[in-house]
Design an enzyme around this catalytic site. Structure first.
Site, PDB file in Angstrom:
ATOM      1  N   ASP A  36      -2.583  -5.697  13.694  1.00 42.00           N
ATOM      2  CA  ASP A  36      -3.384  -5.343  14.872  1.00 42.00           C
ATOM      3  C   ASP A  36      -4.513  -6.350  15.033  1.00 42.00           C
ATOM      4  O   ASP A  36      -4.788  -7.139  14.119  1.00 42.00           O
ATOM      5  CB  ASP A  36      -3.916  -3.908  14.770  1.00 42.00           C
ATOM      6  CG  ASP A  36      -4.625  -3.634  13.469  1.00 42.00           C
ATOM      7  OD1 ASP A  36      -3.965  -3.200  12.511  1.00 42.00           O
ATOM      8  OD2 ASP A  36      -5.826  -3.888  13.405  1.00 42.00           O
ATOM      9  N   GLU A  75     -17.698   1.954  11.410  1.00 45.04           N
ATOM     10  CA  GLU A  75     -18.820   2.278  12.313  1.00 45.04           C
ATOM     11  C   GLU A  75     -19.841   1.149  12.360  1.00 45.04           C
ATOM     12  O   GLU A  75     -20.987   1.374  12.731  1.00 45.04           O
ATOM     13  CB  GLU A  75     -19.502   3.581  11.836  1.00 45.04           C
ATOM     14  CG  GLU A  75     -18.611   4.803  11.846  1.00 45.04           C
ATOM     15  CD  GLU A  75     -18.298   5.316  13.245  1.00 45.04           C
ATOM     16  OE1 GLU A  75     -18.999   4.920  14.192  1.00 45.04           O
ATOM     17  OE2 GLU A  75     -17.334   6.098  13.374  1.00 45.04           O
ATOM     18  N   SER A 121      -0.788  -5.146   5.418  1.00 45.67           N
ATOM     19  CA  SER A 121      -1.118  -5.495   6.798  1.00 45.67           C
ATOM     20  C   SER A 121      -2.628  -5.684   6.920  1.00 45.67           C
ATOM     21  O   SER A 121      -3.396  -5.295   6.031  1.00 45.67           O
ATOM     22  CB  SER A 121      -0.636  -4.402   7.741  1.00 45.67           C
ATOM     23  OG  SER A 121      -1.276  -3.193   7.417  1.00 45.67           O
ATOM     24  N   ARG A 137       2.535  11.557  -8.626  1.00 47.20           N
ATOM     25  CA  ARG A 137       1.781  11.767  -7.381  1.00 47.20           C
ATOM     26  C   ARG A 137       2.436  11.107  -6.179  1.00 47.20           C
ATOM     27  O   ARG A 137       1.753  10.733  -5.221  1.00 47.20           O
ATOM     28  CB  ARG A 137       0.351  11.229  -7.516  1.00 47.20           C
ATOM     29  CG  ARG A 137      -0.494  12.018  -8.481  1.00 47.20           C
ATOM     30  CD  ARG A 137      -1.884  11.435  -8.570  1.00 47.20           C
ATOM     31  NE  ARG A 137      -2.651  12.176  -9.557  1.00 47.20           N
ATOM     32  CZ  ARG A 137      -3.791  12.790  -9.291  1.00 47.20           C
ATOM     33  NH1 ARG A 137      -4.312  12.746  -8.093  1.00 47.20           N
ATOM     34  NH2 ARG A 137      -4.417  13.442 -10.234  1.00 47.20           N
ATOM     35  N   ARG A 150       7.301   1.840   1.337  1.00 44.29           N
ATOM     36  CA  ARG A 150       7.544   0.405   1.524  1.00 44.29           C
ATOM     37  C   ARG A 150       7.987  -0.228   0.199  1.00 44.29           C
ATOM     38  O   ARG A 150       8.812  -1.136   0.177  1.00 44.29           O
ATOM     39  CB  ARG A 150       6.277  -0.284   2.029  1.00 44.29           C
ATOM     40  CG  ARG A 150       6.025  -0.067   3.515  1.00 44.29           C
ATOM     41  CD  ARG A 150       6.617  -1.250   4.265  1.00 44.29           C
ATOM     42  NE  ARG A 150       6.851  -0.959   5.663  1.00 44.29           N
ATOM     43  CZ  ARG A 150       5.992  -1.200   6.650  1.00 44.29           C
ATOM     44  NH1 ARG A 150       4.819  -1.717   6.369  1.00 44.29           N
ATOM     45  NH2 ARG A 150       6.317  -0.945   7.887  1.00 44.29           N
ATOM     46  N   GLY A 204       0.824  -1.208   0.000  1.00 39.68           N
ATOM     47  CA  GLY A 204       0.000   0.000   0.000  1.00 39.68           C
ATOM     48  C   GLY A 204       0.860   1.261   0.000  1.00 39.68           C
ATOM     49  O   GLY A 204       0.569   2.226  -0.712  1.00 39.68           O
ATOM     50  N   MET A 246      -7.975  -3.487   3.205  1.00 40.50           N
ATOM     51  CA  MET A 246      -8.754  -2.539   2.406  1.00 40.50           C
ATOM     52  C   MET A 246      -8.540  -2.609   0.890  1.00 40.50           C
ATOM     53  O   MET A 246      -8.954  -1.697   0.179  1.00 40.50           O
ATOM     54  CB  MET A 246      -8.468  -1.104   2.900  1.00 40.50           C
ATOM     55  CG  MET A 246      -8.903  -0.891   4.343  1.00 40.50           C
ATOM     56  SD  MET A 246      -8.634   0.791   4.929  1.00 40.50           S
ATOM     57  CE  MET A 246      -9.779   1.692   3.894  1.00 40.50           C
ATOM     58  N   ARG A 302       6.611  -4.439  12.736  1.00 37.95           N
ATOM     59  CA  ARG A 302       5.922  -4.246  11.451  1.00 37.95           C
ATOM     60  C   ARG A 302       6.900  -4.416  10.305  1.00 37.95           C
ATOM     61  O   ARG A 302       6.603  -5.030   9.295  1.00 37.95           O
ATOM     62  CB  ARG A 302       5.348  -2.825  11.354  1.00 37.95           C
ATOM     63  CG  ARG A 302       3.997  -2.667  11.988  1.00 37.95           C
ATOM     64  CD  ARG A 302       3.563  -1.212  11.841  1.00 37.95           C
ATOM     65  NE  ARG A 302       2.321  -0.997  12.516  1.00 37.95           N
ATOM     66  CZ  ARG A 302       1.133  -0.940  11.901  1.00 37.95           C
ATOM     67  NH1 ARG A 302       1.056  -1.034  10.605  1.00 37.95           N
ATOM     68  NH2 ARG A 302       0.032  -0.764  12.581  1.00 37.95           N
ATOM     69  N   ARG A 318      -0.488  -8.528  -3.741  1.00 46.04           N
ATOM     70  CA  ARG A 318      -0.548  -7.485  -2.716  1.00 46.04           C
ATOM     71  C   ARG A 318       0.224  -7.963  -1.496  1.00 46.04           C
ATOM     72  O   ARG A 318       0.088  -9.113  -1.068  1.00 46.04           O
ATOM     73  CB  ARG A 318      -2.006  -7.195  -2.344  1.00 46.04           C
ATOM     74  CG  ARG A 318      -2.176  -6.516  -1.014  1.00 46.04           C
ATOM     75  CD  ARG A 318      -3.486  -5.802  -0.832  1.00 46.04           C
ATOM     76  NE  ARG A 318      -3.793  -5.544   0.560  1.00 46.04           N
ATOM     77  CZ  ARG A 318      -3.153  -4.656   1.336  1.00 46.04           C
ATOM     78  NH1 ARG A 318      -2.144  -3.939   0.843  1.00 46.04           N
ATOM     79  NH2 ARG A 318      -3.496  -4.480   2.597  1.00 46.04           N
TER      80      ARG A 318
HETATM   81  N1  HPA Z   1      -8.912  -2.174   9.293  1.00 43.42           N
HETATM   82  C1  HPA Z   1      -8.700  -2.010   7.988  1.00 43.42           C
HETATM   83  N2  HPA Z   1      -7.531  -2.220   7.425  1.00 43.42           N
HETATM   84  C2  HPA Z   1      -6.507  -2.600   8.209  1.00 43.42           C
HETATM   85  C3  HPA Z   1      -6.668  -2.780   9.573  1.00 43.42           C
HETATM   86  C4  HPA Z   1      -7.928  -2.571  10.131  1.00 43.42           C
HETATM   87  O1  HPA Z   1      -8.144  -2.734  11.336  1.00 43.42           O
HETATM   88  N3  HPA Z   1      -5.444  -3.142  10.064  1.00 43.42           N
HETATM   89  C5  HPA Z   1      -4.594  -3.166   9.033  1.00 43.42           C
HETATM   90  N4  HPA Z   1      -5.226  -2.842   7.902  1.00 43.42           N
END
Ligand code: HPA
Length: 236
Positions: free
Chosen positions: A204, A162, A90, A43, A24, A20, A180, A217, A87
């Site tokens: 996480d 949310e 994380s 960009r 990196r 992403g 994502m 990381r 890809r």
């Molecule tokens: N949410 C969305 N994308 C992520 C997260 C998360 O908690 N951790 C790492 N990428």
């Protein structure tokens, strides 16, 4: 050159790793590739092409989220002929037996995302990984003794979510983790008959709130790059 990629035709390899974060991409290219050359900085989205064990590889940032990844994946495939897109990123764990630093290979990627909604309408399309890449990555991860999980993930449009009720349903239905980008990568690759995979490190944990510190990381990221390269070029 395309709208978002400054590389000349021929400067992008058939195999592209996509973190992403553009920095990196720079770090991975400088650490793992021989003779990396910067081929894009439009960009601030950096891409580098070099070789790994004699094989040409491009490492190109995707940006965060599916709309950003979609731009780069489309142009890499349609304008530069990328065949294999992996890809490396994380994710946040959604199961209690998935631990920080474990590696997840996303067999499928569920999503609510809009890029694919517009095409599929009432169809619940199931974006899925390329089997040859998935199986090669599993072998590479197992050979190095990595904590490994293979299964479904969730590609979210939002980091600051949310919908705790939706996360609960996904946990209840075995979804391993949230990130994502993967669902759109799989969908675009499938549309063009290309191979795609997402190799993810757990950074996480949604159930415990635990998170990796920066040095961990970085080492988790290095492990993913190696697994991705070994999956792209098995036996190299
Ligand atoms: N949410 C969305 N994308 C992520 C997260 C998360 O908690 N951790 C790492 N990428």
């Amino acid at each position: 050159m395309t709208i978002h990629i400054g590389a000349e035709k021929g400067q992008i390899a058939k195999t592209v790793l996509m973190p992403g974060d553009p920095l990196r991409a720079k770090w991975a290219a400088e650490t793992f590739l021989t003779d990396p050359v910067c081929v894009n900085e439009v960009r601030g989205m950096l891409g580098f092409t070099g070789t790994w064990r004699g094989n040409r590889v491009t490492i190109h940032g995707s940006g965060m989220g599916m709309p950003s990844l979609s731009i780069y994946a489309n142009e890499l495939i349609r304008d530069y002929g990328a065949q294999t897109l992996i890809r490396i990123g994380s994710c946040g764990a959604m199961q209690s037996d998935v631990h920080l630093r474990d590696v997840i290979l996303a067999m499928t990627a569920s999503t609510l995302s809009t890029p694919s909604r517009g095409i599929f309408r009432e169809l619940n399309y199931a974006p899925c990984a390329d089997w040859s890449l998935l199986s090669a990555a599993a072998r590479a991860a197992e050979a190095r003794g990595t904590g490994l999980h293979v299964g479904g993930i969730y590609s979210s449009d939002v980091f600051y979510d949310e919908r705790p009720d939706l996360n609960e349903e996904m946990t209840r239905h075995g979804i391993l983790a949230v990130e994502m980008e993967a669902a759109e990568l799989y969908t675009v690759a499938a549309r063009h008959g290309r191979r795609a995979l997402a190799v993810l490190t757990v950074s996480d944990h949604l159930l415990t709130g635990a998170a990796l510190e920066a040095p961990e990381r970085q080492s988790g990221f290095a492990e993913m790059v190696e697994i991705a390269l070994e999956a792209a070029f098995p036996g190299a």
